[in-house]
Design a protein around this motif. Structure first.
Motif, PDB file in Angstrom:
ATOM      1  N   LYS A 155      46.623  40.006  31.205  1.00  0.00           N
ATOM      2  CA  LYS A 155      45.883  41.274  31.246  1.00  0.00           C
ATOM      3  C   LYS A 155      44.879  41.273  32.406  1.00  0.00           C
ATOM      4  O   LYS A 155      44.748  42.255  33.135  1.00  0.00           O
ATOM      5  CB  LYS A 155      45.154  41.490  29.917  1.00  0.00           C
ATOM      6  CG  LYS A 155      44.422  42.815  29.830  1.00  0.00           C
ATOM      7  CD  LYS A 155      43.729  42.978  28.482  1.00  0.00           C
ATOM      8  CE  LYS A 155      44.741  43.177  27.370  1.00  0.00           C
ATOM      9  NZ  LYS A 155      44.086  43.507  26.075  1.00  0.00           N
ATOM     10  N   ALA A 156      44.178  40.137  32.573  1.00  0.00           N
ATOM     11  CA  ALA A 156      43.194  40.040  33.657  1.00  0.00           C
ATOM     12  C   ALA A 156      43.879  40.089  35.016  1.00  0.00           C
ATOM     13  O   ALA A 156      43.336  40.652  35.984  1.00  0.00           O
ATOM     14  CB  ALA A 156      42.399  38.740  33.518  1.00  0.00           C
TER      15      ALA A 156
ATOM     16  N   ASP B 238      46.178  41.830  35.896  1.00  0.00           N
ATOM     17  CA  ASP B 238      46.600  43.197  36.202  1.00  0.00           C
ATOM     18  C   ASP B 238      45.410  44.117  36.502  1.00  0.00           C
ATOM     19  O   ASP B 238      45.575  45.321  36.646  1.00  0.00           O
ATOM     20  CB  ASP B 238      47.405  43.756  35.016  1.00  0.00           C
ATOM     21  CG  ASP B 238      48.287  44.923  35.431  1.00  0.00           C
ATOM     22  OD1 ASP B 238      48.864  44.861  36.540  1.00  0.00           O
ATOM     23  OD2 ASP B 238      48.389  45.891  34.655  1.00  0.00           O
ATOM     24  N   THR B 239      44.224  43.534  36.590  1.00  0.00           N
ATOM     25  CA  THR B 239      43.016  44.324  36.862  1.00  0.00           C
ATOM     26  C   THR B 239      42.685  44.316  38.349  1.00  0.00           C
ATOM     27  O   THR B 239      43.217  43.517  39.121  1.00  0.00           O
ATOM     28  CB  THR B 239      41.803  43.778  36.074  1.00  0.00           C
ATOM     29  OG1 THR B 239      41.554  42.419  36.480  1.00  0.00           O
ATOM     30  CG2 THR B 239      42.061  43.821  34.572  1.00  0.00           C
TER      31      THR B 239
ATOM     32  N   GLN C 231      39.643  39.143  39.508  1.00  0.00           N
ATOM     33  CA  GLN C 231      40.579  38.929  38.411  1.00  0.00           C
ATOM     34  C   GLN C 231      40.170  37.707  37.587  1.00  0.00           C
ATOM     35  O   GLN C 231      40.278  37.709  36.356  1.00  0.00           O
ATOM     36  CB  GLN C 231      42.003  38.772  38.955  1.00  0.00           C
ATOM     37  CG  GLN C 231      42.585  40.077  39.471  1.00  0.00           C
ATOM     38  CD  GLN C 231      43.891  39.884  40.204  1.00  0.00           C
ATOM     39  OE1 GLN C 231      44.285  38.773  40.553  1.00  0.00           O
ATOM     40  NE2 GLN C 231      44.582  40.986  40.472  1.00  0.00           N
TER      41      GLN C 231
ATOM     42  N   SER D 263      37.320  38.807  35.539  1.00  0.00           N
ATOM     43  CA  SER D 263      37.827  39.611  34.428  1.00  0.00           C
ATOM     44  C   SER D 263      38.369  38.725  33.313  1.00  0.00           C
ATOM     45  O   SER D 263      38.128  38.962  32.127  1.00  0.00           O
ATOM     46  CB  SER D 263      38.931  40.550  34.935  1.00  0.00           C
ATOM     47  OG  SER D 263      39.454  41.328  33.889  1.00  0.00           O
TER      48      SER D 263
END
Length: 210
Positions: free
Chosen positions: A159-160, A162-163, A176, A179
């Motif tokens: 998930k991180a 993809d930030t 990232q 994040s």
């Protein structure tokens, strides 16, 4: 460790996460059967704790797992029953292991609230159900929980990764990683808050019983 993590983060970060998660499989708790079944003097207790837990500390070459002063303070603050003739039993060591894991994120008062009912009822009792039974029951869940933890960490990592797609390219890796750390920290924060609320409830129930 099964598979590798595919992400947008730098390869070094990806390899680091995979290495850390793989190391979780090698973390082994101290089984009750591994604790000496004879009474030990203070120096023997600290040596045992150091030998078995030093590898789990952040800085193994520097960190003190458990010192004489710490153990004396635990007894002074009612976290640990006092030794008999300056010697500590197997049950003392099992309680100290609980304290070792708790002290990283709970206050002395919270640990006392959590452990005192255990030590008052099950420490060196003549009943069949003892602190050793409690210790083994709790720590036997470790292997299953490690697998759940690894899966959760991987999901947060992906998930991180993809930030911050719109951030400047040279800053994406750091952001990232930031994040990812934030996601892990929020999880720790929420679980710590839940633990504290449960301990507060235990403390309130104890007051009501008086």
């Amino acid at each position: 460790m099964k598979g590798k993590v595919e992400s947008c983060m730098h390869i070094d970060t990806k390899d680091l996460i995979n290495s850390i998660l793989s190391s979780f499989d090698r973390v082994d708790y101290i089984k009750a059967i591994d604790v000496p079944n004879i009474d030990l003097y203070m120096d023997q207790v600290t040596t045992f704790m150091d030998n078995r837990l030093r590898k789990t500390s952040r800085y193994p070459e520097q960190d003190k797992v458990m010192t004489k002063t710490m153990i004396n303070n635990y007894a002074k603050n009612d976290l640990l029953p006092p030794p008999k003739k300056k010697k500590y039993s197997k049950e003392h060591i099992l309680v100290l292991i609980f304290i070792y894991y708790y002290k990283g994120f709970l206050s002395i008062g919270d640990i006392e609230t959590l452990l005192k009912p255990i030590t008052e009822k099950f420490f060196q009792t003549e009943e069949k159900f003892t602190i050793e039974n409690i210790y083994e029951e709790v720590f036997s869940m470790q292997a299953e929980e490690v697998e759940i933890l690894k899966k959760d960490v991987m999901e947060k990592y992906e998930k991180a990764a993809d930030t911050f797609k719109e951030a400047p390219e040279e800053d994406q890796e750091f952001l990232q990683k930031f994040s990812f750390i934030c996601l892990l920290s929020f999880d720790v924060y929420m679980k710590k808050m839940l633990i504290e609320k449960l301990i507060d409830d235990m403390r309130d129930h104890k007051k009501d019983e008086k």
